[in-house]
Design an enzyme around this catalytic site. Structure first.
Site, PDB file in Angstrom:
ATOM      1  N   HIS A  58     -10.504   0.868 -16.940  1.00  0.00           N
ATOM      2  CA  HIS A  58      -9.397   0.773 -15.990  1.00  0.00           C
ATOM      3  C   HIS A  58      -8.884  -0.669 -15.976  1.00  0.00           C
ATOM      4  O   HIS A  58      -9.649  -1.618 -16.136  1.00  0.00           O
ATOM      5  CB  HIS A  58      -9.856   1.187 -14.591  1.00  0.00           C
ATOM      6  CG  HIS A  58      -8.732   1.399 -13.639  1.00  0.00           C
ATOM      7  ND1 HIS A  58      -8.088   0.352 -13.004  1.00  0.00           N
ATOM      8  CD2 HIS A  58      -8.113   2.535 -13.212  1.00  0.00           C
ATOM      9  CE1 HIS A  58      -7.125   0.831 -12.229  1.00  0.00           C
ATOM     10  NE2 HIS A  58      -7.121   2.150 -12.330  1.00  0.00           N
ATOM     11  N   ASN A  85      -8.668   8.962  -8.376  1.00  0.00           N
ATOM     12  CA  ASN A  85      -9.488   7.753  -8.462  1.00  0.00           C
ATOM     13  C   ASN A  85      -9.452   7.088  -7.090  1.00  0.00           C
ATOM     14  O   ASN A  85      -8.461   6.467  -6.718  1.00  0.00           O
ATOM     15  CB  ASN A  85      -8.935   6.812  -9.532  1.00  0.00           C
ATOM     16  CG  ASN A  85      -9.654   5.472  -9.557  1.00  0.00           C
ATOM     17  OD1 ASN A  85     -10.745   5.327  -8.998  1.00  0.00           O
ATOM     18  ND2 ASN A  85      -9.041   4.480 -10.195  1.00  0.00           N
ATOM     19  N   GLU A 109      -8.102  -2.603 -13.731  1.00  0.00           N
ATOM     20  CA  GLU A 109      -8.745  -3.477 -12.751  1.00  0.00           C
ATOM     21  C   GLU A 109     -10.087  -3.983 -13.276  1.00  0.00           C
ATOM     22  O   GLU A 109     -10.479  -5.123 -13.002  1.00  0.00           O
ATOM     23  CB  GLU A 109      -8.907  -2.722 -11.426  1.00  0.00           C
ATOM     24  CG  GLU A 109      -7.561  -2.486 -10.748  1.00  0.00           C
ATOM     25  CD  GLU A 109      -7.552  -1.330  -9.770  1.00  0.00           C
ATOM     26  OE1 GLU A 109      -6.458  -1.047  -9.227  1.00  0.00           O
ATOM     27  OE2 GLU A 109      -8.608  -0.714  -9.552  1.00  0.00           O
ATOM     28  N   SER A 161       1.219   4.944  -9.955  1.00  0.00           N
ATOM     29  CA  SER A 161       2.040   5.309  -8.794  1.00  0.00           C
ATOM     30  C   SER A 161       2.609   6.727  -8.903  1.00  0.00           C
ATOM     31  O   SER A 161       3.785   6.958  -8.598  1.00  0.00           O
ATOM     32  CB  SER A 161       3.166   4.282  -8.587  1.00  0.00           C
ATOM     33  OG  SER A 161       2.635   3.018  -8.252  1.00  0.00           O
ATOM     34  N   GLY A 166      -0.184   0.785  -8.083  1.00  0.00           N
ATOM     35  CA  GLY A 166      -0.226   0.311  -6.713  1.00  0.00           C
ATOM     36  C   GLY A 166       0.949  -0.558  -6.316  1.00  0.00           C
ATOM     37  O   GLY A 166       0.936  -1.193  -5.262  1.00  0.00           O
ATOM     38  N   GLU A 171      -1.966   3.888 -18.317  1.00  0.00           N
ATOM     39  CA  GLU A 171      -1.657   3.340 -17.002  1.00  0.00           C
ATOM     40  C   GLU A 171      -0.974   1.991 -17.169  1.00  0.00           C
ATOM     41  O   GLU A 171      -1.643   0.972 -17.345  1.00  0.00           O
ATOM     42  CB  GLU A 171      -2.933   3.203 -16.168  1.00  0.00           C
ATOM     43  CG  GLU A 171      -4.153   2.697 -16.933  1.00  0.00           C
ATOM     44  CD  GLU A 171      -5.165   2.017 -16.036  1.00  0.00           C
ATOM     45  OE1 GLU A 171      -5.264   2.374 -14.872  1.00  0.00           O
ATOM     46  OE2 GLU A 171      -5.832   1.088 -16.534  1.00  0.00           O
ATOM     47  N   LYS A 189     -10.992   4.571  -6.054  1.00  0.00           N
ATOM     48  CA  LYS A 189     -11.209   3.123  -6.100  1.00  0.00           C
ATOM     49  C   LYS A 189     -12.241   2.724  -5.031  1.00  0.00           C
ATOM     50  O   LYS A 189     -13.178   3.477  -4.787  1.00  0.00           O
ATOM     51  CB  LYS A 189      -9.886   2.374  -5.961  1.00  0.00           C
ATOM     52  CG  LYS A 189      -8.875   2.808  -7.029  1.00  0.00           C
ATOM     53  CD  LYS A 189      -7.674   1.911  -7.115  1.00  0.00           C
ATOM     54  CE  LYS A 189      -6.746   2.393  -8.214  1.00  0.00           C
ATOM     55  NZ  LYS A 189      -5.591   1.508  -8.429  1.00  0.00           N
TER      56      LYS A 189
END
Length: 246
Positions: A93, A9, A95, A208, A170, A164, A11
């Site tokens: 996701h 991904n 985010e 991660s 991250g 996730e 991003k």
């Protein structure tokens, strides 16, 4: 045996030059013993499709609209993605859920829209650190997945699910293999109650994942690969993770 899958991904990263170098590094490292895909920003779908067209690597998008067409400025439909040969679309996701306020229902609608166009949705679920500390992990991921199961009905077995933990994305923190497996087992059990195909469905871990922890994560009974963020931007690291899955 479920075949492992590793999805990069990217991003909101990329450039013409950088993409060419990254994809060349991945293509040149073939063959892999697992399925490999990259989910790239919308503007780079065309060049990615051209670069990977004659390989066994797959490509996809990082989101798709729940709508087929219409006055939805800035949205990209699954039908449009299909024209670029997208195999996958990431939906839900963390985010997108956090920064764009996407609800469980919106995520479910997007998953359905992707499947309707022959695109496999990678449905993301996961808890925040506060939710984990409050002992709510299982309730949160089951609620998020339940909305998609109800929407997809008999097509549940056609999606990929990615766990996730938000606190491990991250941040450099990673769930231990045992922590990740425990949640994956919960998700597998939930899917078994919904579809006879649950044992063959691919469940990914995202949070991660790096070359030095990938093998131990992928060795778990219900972890069938990874949804890779930062490490997917470095060909050497991404290739190492793909090797760990094989």
């Amino acid at each position: 045996m479920r075949r492992k899958l590793v999805v990069g991904n990217w991003k909101m990263h990329g450039s013409h030059k950088g993409n060419a170098e990254l994809l060349a590094g991945i293509v040149g490292a073939r063959p892999f013993a697992c399925d490999v895909a990259v989910c790239v920003p919308f503007p780079y779908l065309s060049e990615t499709a051209v670069t990977l067209a004659n390989t066994d690597l797959r490509w996809g998008a990082q989101d798709c609209s729940a709508h087929e067409q219409g006055a939805y400025t800035g949205e990209v439909s699954a039908g449009m993605l299909a024209e670029f040969g997208c195999r996958y679309a990431i939906v839900g996701h963390s985010e997108r859920r956090a920064y764009h306020g996407e609800s469980d229902q919106v995520v479910a609608d997007k998953a359905k829209a992707a499947l309707a166009r022959g695109i496999t949705p990678i449905v993301c679920v996961g808890e925040t650190l506060a939710q984990r500390d409050a002992g709510e992990t299982e309730a949160v991921v089951k609620r998020q997945l339940s909305a998609v199961i109800q929407k997809l009905a008999h097509c549940v077995g056609e999606m990929v699910v990615a766990y996730e933990p938000v606190w491990a994305i991250g941040t450099g923190r990673t769930a231990t293999p045992e922590q990740a497996q425990a949640v994956h087992a919960v998700l597998r059990a939930q899917l078994k109650a919904a579809t006879p195909r649950a044992d063959t469905m691919v469940l990914l871990y995202g949070g991660s994942v790096k070359p030095d922890n990938a093998a131990s994560l992928f060795a778990q009974a219900d972890i069938d690969g990874g949804l890779i963020g930062g490490a997917a931007l470095k060909a050497e690291d991404f290739v190492a993770i793909c090797r760990a899955a094989g």
